[in-house]
Design a protein around this motif. Sequence first.
Motif, PDB file in Angstrom:
ATOM      1  N   UNK A 116      17.807 -44.028 -36.542  1.00 22.68           N
ATOM      2  CA  UNK A 116      18.218 -42.710 -37.018  1.00 22.68           C
ATOM      3  C   UNK A 116      16.972 -41.960 -37.492  1.00 22.68           C
ATOM      4  N   UNK A 117      16.768 -40.747 -36.963  1.00 21.86           N
ATOM      5  CA  UNK A 117      15.617 -39.947 -37.367  1.00 21.86           C
ATOM      6  C   UNK A 117      15.873 -38.484 -37.069  1.00 21.86           C
ATOM      7  N   UNK A 118      15.068 -37.639 -37.687  1.00 23.76           N
ATOM      8  CA  UNK A 118      15.180 -36.196 -37.513  1.00 23.76           C
ATOM      9  C   UNK A 118      14.048 -35.691 -36.630  1.00 23.76           C
ATOM     10  N   UNK A 119      14.336 -34.647 -35.859  1.00 26.26           N
ATOM     11  CA  UNK A 119      13.323 -34.026 -34.998  1.00 26.26           C
ATOM     12  C   UNK A 119      13.146 -32.583 -35.454  1.00 26.26           C
ATOM     13  N   UNK A 120      12.022 -32.296 -36.087  1.00 26.06           N
ATOM     14  CA  UNK A 120      11.794 -30.968 -36.648  1.00 26.06           C
ATOM     15  C   UNK A 120      10.362 -30.520 -36.363  1.00 26.06           C
ATOM     16  N   UNK A 121      10.222 -29.272 -35.944  1.00 22.40           N
ATOM     17  CA  UNK A 121       8.896 -28.694 -35.760  1.00 22.40           C
ATOM     18  C   UNK A 121       8.225 -29.058 -34.455  1.00 22.40           C
ATOM     19  N   UNK A 122       8.953 -29.690 -33.548  1.00 25.43           N
ATOM     20  CA  UNK A 122       8.406 -30.038 -32.242  1.00 25.43           C
ATOM     21  C   UNK A 122       9.309 -29.456 -31.160  1.00 25.43           C
ATOM     22  N   UNK A 123       8.708 -28.993 -30.071  1.00 25.54           N
ATOM     23  CA  UNK A 123       9.456 -28.397 -28.963  1.00 25.54           C
ATOM     24  C   UNK A 123       8.769 -28.788 -27.665  1.00 25.54           C
ATOM     25  N   UNK A 124       9.553 -29.302 -26.719  1.00 24.05           N
ATOM     26  CA  UNK A 124       8.975 -29.667 -25.428  1.00 24.05           C
ATOM     27  C   UNK A 124       9.401 -31.048 -25.017  1.00 24.05           C
ATOM     28  N   UNK A 125       8.489 -31.758 -24.349  1.00 23.61           N
ATOM     29  CA  UNK A 125       8.824 -33.052 -23.762  1.00 23.61           C
ATOM     30  C   UNK A 125       8.113 -34.180 -24.473  1.00 23.61           C
ATOM     31  N   UNK A 126       8.890 -35.145 -24.925  1.00 16.55           N
ATOM     32  CA  UNK A 126       8.390 -36.428 -25.396  1.00 16.55           C
ATOM     33  C   UNK A 126       9.092 -37.502 -24.548  1.00 16.55           C
ATOM     34  N   UNK A 127       9.033 -38.744 -24.956  1.00 17.75           N
ATOM     35  CA  UNK A 127       9.752 -39.763 -24.203  1.00 17.75           C
ATOM     36  C   UNK A 127      10.001 -40.973 -25.092  1.00 17.75           C
ATOM     37  N   UNK A 128      10.799 -41.890 -24.605  1.00 18.77           N
ATOM     38  CA  UNK A 128      11.081 -43.127 -25.333  1.00 18.77           C
ATOM     39  C   UNK A 128      10.820 -44.313 -24.411  1.00 18.77           C
ATOM     40  N   UNK A 129      10.503 -45.457 -25.014  1.00 22.25           N
ATOM     41  CA  UNK A 129      10.247 -46.639 -24.176  1.00 22.25           C
ATOM     42  C   UNK A 129      10.287 -47.902 -25.017  1.00 22.25           C
ATOM     43  N   UNK A 130      10.506 -49.028 -24.335  1.00 21.68           N
ATOM     44  CA  UNK A 130      10.435 -50.333 -24.989  1.00 21.68           C
ATOM     45  C   UNK A 130       9.012 -50.549 -25.498  1.00 21.68           C
ATOM     46  N   UNK A 131       8.905 -51.228 -26.650  1.00 22.21           N
ATOM     47  CA  UNK A 131       7.577 -51.426 -27.237  1.00 22.21           C
ATOM     48  C   UNK A 131       7.321 -52.886 -27.574  1.00 22.21           C
ATOM     49  N   UNK A 132       7.861 -53.790 -26.766  1.00 18.83           N
ATOM     50  CA  UNK A 132       7.539 -55.211 -26.841  1.00 18.83           C
ATOM     51  C   UNK A 132       7.371 -55.703 -25.414  1.00 18.83           C
ATOM     52  N   UNK A 133       6.291 -56.411 -25.155  1.00 17.68           N
ATOM     53  CA  UNK A 133       5.887 -56.868 -23.823  1.00 17.68           C
ATOM     54  C   UNK A 133       5.746 -55.674 -22.873  1.00 17.68           C
ATOM     55  N   UNK A 134       5.809 -55.938 -21.576  1.00 11.45           N
ATOM     56  CA  UNK A 134       5.606 -54.888 -20.571  1.00 11.45           C
ATOM     57  C   UNK A 134       6.894 -54.203 -20.159  1.00 11.45           C
ATOM     58  N   UNK A 135       7.952 -54.334 -20.940  1.00 16.50           N
ATOM     59  CA  UNK A 135       9.258 -53.831 -20.524  1.00 16.50           C
ATOM     60  C   UNK A 135       9.304 -52.324 -20.361  1.00 16.50           C
ATOM     61  N   UNK A 136       8.332 -51.596 -20.938  1.00 14.77           N
ATOM     62  CA  UNK A 136       8.392 -50.138 -20.803  1.00 14.77           C
ATOM     63  C   UNK A 136       8.182 -49.684 -19.355  1.00 14.77           C
ATOM     64  N   UNK A 137       7.776 -50.590 -18.460  1.00 14.92           N
ATOM     65  CA  UNK A 137       7.654 -50.220 -17.053  1.00 14.92           C
ATOM     66  C   UNK A 137       8.988 -49.751 -16.490  1.00 14.92           C
ATOM     67  N   UNK A 138      10.104 -50.266 -17.041  1.00 14.21           N
ATOM     68  CA  UNK A 138      11.423 -49.855 -16.549  1.00 14.21           C
ATOM     69  C   UNK A 138      12.357 -49.406 -17.676  1.00 14.21           C
TER      70      UNK A 138
END
Length: 588
Positions: A116-138
Amino acid sequence: MEKLSMAATIFCAVVLAALAAAGGEAAVVEHTFVVHEMNQTHLCNTTKIYVVNGQLPGPTIHVTDGDTVVVHVVNRLPHGLTIHWHGVRQIRSCWSDGAGFVTECPIPPGGKHMYRFNVTGQVGTLWWHAHVTCLRATVAGAFIIRPKGGRYPFPTPAKDVPIIIGEWWQLDLVELDKRMHDGNFADNPLSATINGKLGDLKNCSGKPEESFVLDVVRGETYLLRIVNTALFSEYYFKVAGHTFTVVGADGYYLTPYKTDMVTVAPGEAIDVLMAADAPPAHYHMVALANQPPEPDPQIPGFDSRGLVRYAGSSHNNNGLPVSTPLMPSQHNTMPSYYFHNNLTGLAHPDRHRVPMDVEERLYFTLGLGSICRNGTKTCQRRRSRETIVVATMNNVSFRHPTNTSLLERYYDGRTSGLYTEDLPDHPPHPYNYTDRALIPPGPLEEALEPMFKATKLRRFRYNTSVEIIFQSTALLQSDSNPMHLHGYDFFVLAMGIGNYNPKTDPEKFNYHNPQLRNTVQVPRTGWAAVRFVTDNPGMWYLHCHFEFHIIMGMATAFIVENGPTPETSLPPPPPEFKRCGSNGLTQP
């Protein structure tokens, strides 16, 4: 029943976001991510991959500036994982940053976790990904933040389209991670991908792979949200017969910049406008990975090809060849330098001021080195079997915790034996950092190659102005380094080729309208200067976004102390936060 619940969750999120956009009020945007295995067949081989909700790339999250985001993650993998919200500032919500073993322990197999988090003061494109091992490839997807009221500083596009550039790995990603931890980066993906498609440049037994297709209408303008989720490479991106206007990056607007090619490094997100102003026909888009030339270690060339298809054009393009863009040499990295160096921020002097009085100055050299296997102090170097290749900052290769969270232990005051706070401000042994004779076969690298592994951090007081000079080196290889700082955006004041000169290079600093970024592409054998103010208390990961560099140790974490008030301090862990012991991991 679960599918119905997930559909209802997504429907509610869409409705709430639409009502918020119409009424100008902040909404709660809620999603459920079920992370699981599935099989996909490409290039005549069926491969087990890891995905969210059966999608590759993963689901796109749509929010409006000011919204609150709630994501329920259900881990059905046989491996632990976390989800990182790449570029989200996480103001006073460090507990939800999702950096494995830095801000939380991984969600165990069969476990659940709520972010749970708030998004304030930013506009445009960000992204999300796995952050353990190489799983962020998919396990990755786009995170789109729209302005309140839908007001852009440019004409509203007819449509916005995520363009997710990635890689297709046949090797199991968990096995890949194990090999990288052993200093082995000889494994390579089989192809680049655009939105999960390999493209018709690749085929198996004469059958071309599927391409991503973007359907357009002549006269309309499209906002392409280009994200590089790849583990290994920076990419050049072009569309034949079309030009782009770059308007944003990493969740902030840029001064409009016209170009026919976008360069996007791992971790970066670039927003561009593309006018569909060509004659109605079919046009190829191409994503091409770049890499340093020899004597750097060479990997196969990777590219992927998609299609821009105009409404009204014939199915077979009137029998004519489809136009293909002319791409740079894959070994020419200078277009990346010029692209990144030409970007400036859309100035908002009332909100974003460059700190002029610098209190902490850091000079970080980025490169490779080696340690002796089996803990011995002496061994044969120059990539012998007696050594493990490591990646470093100021000669330190970061030793990642494996059974506890840095943030949790810091908050509890139980840090003894876990880390020290003495990451060097400057490299301990100055040398000519960009001398090409440091690349094997050298021979100058042997004396500089020995490094050591340790969990060394840096601590800052709240509201401290910090300047970092990132210096890429040629030690063992001359690659670029996309450096990403969690929890912060920084001003990119300047970059250059060669060794940073503290006497003359500050004259190049842009204090008027620098880019505000969360990831800076430090040029190959070059440098980049950034500044920021430590106004967000917590434990914040800093690392290169090449996966082999982060696994091999090009990382650290910044501790930012609490400010003088509750509003400037890190709150206690929220009720949904699971401590490491409750995650099924033992604590030392």
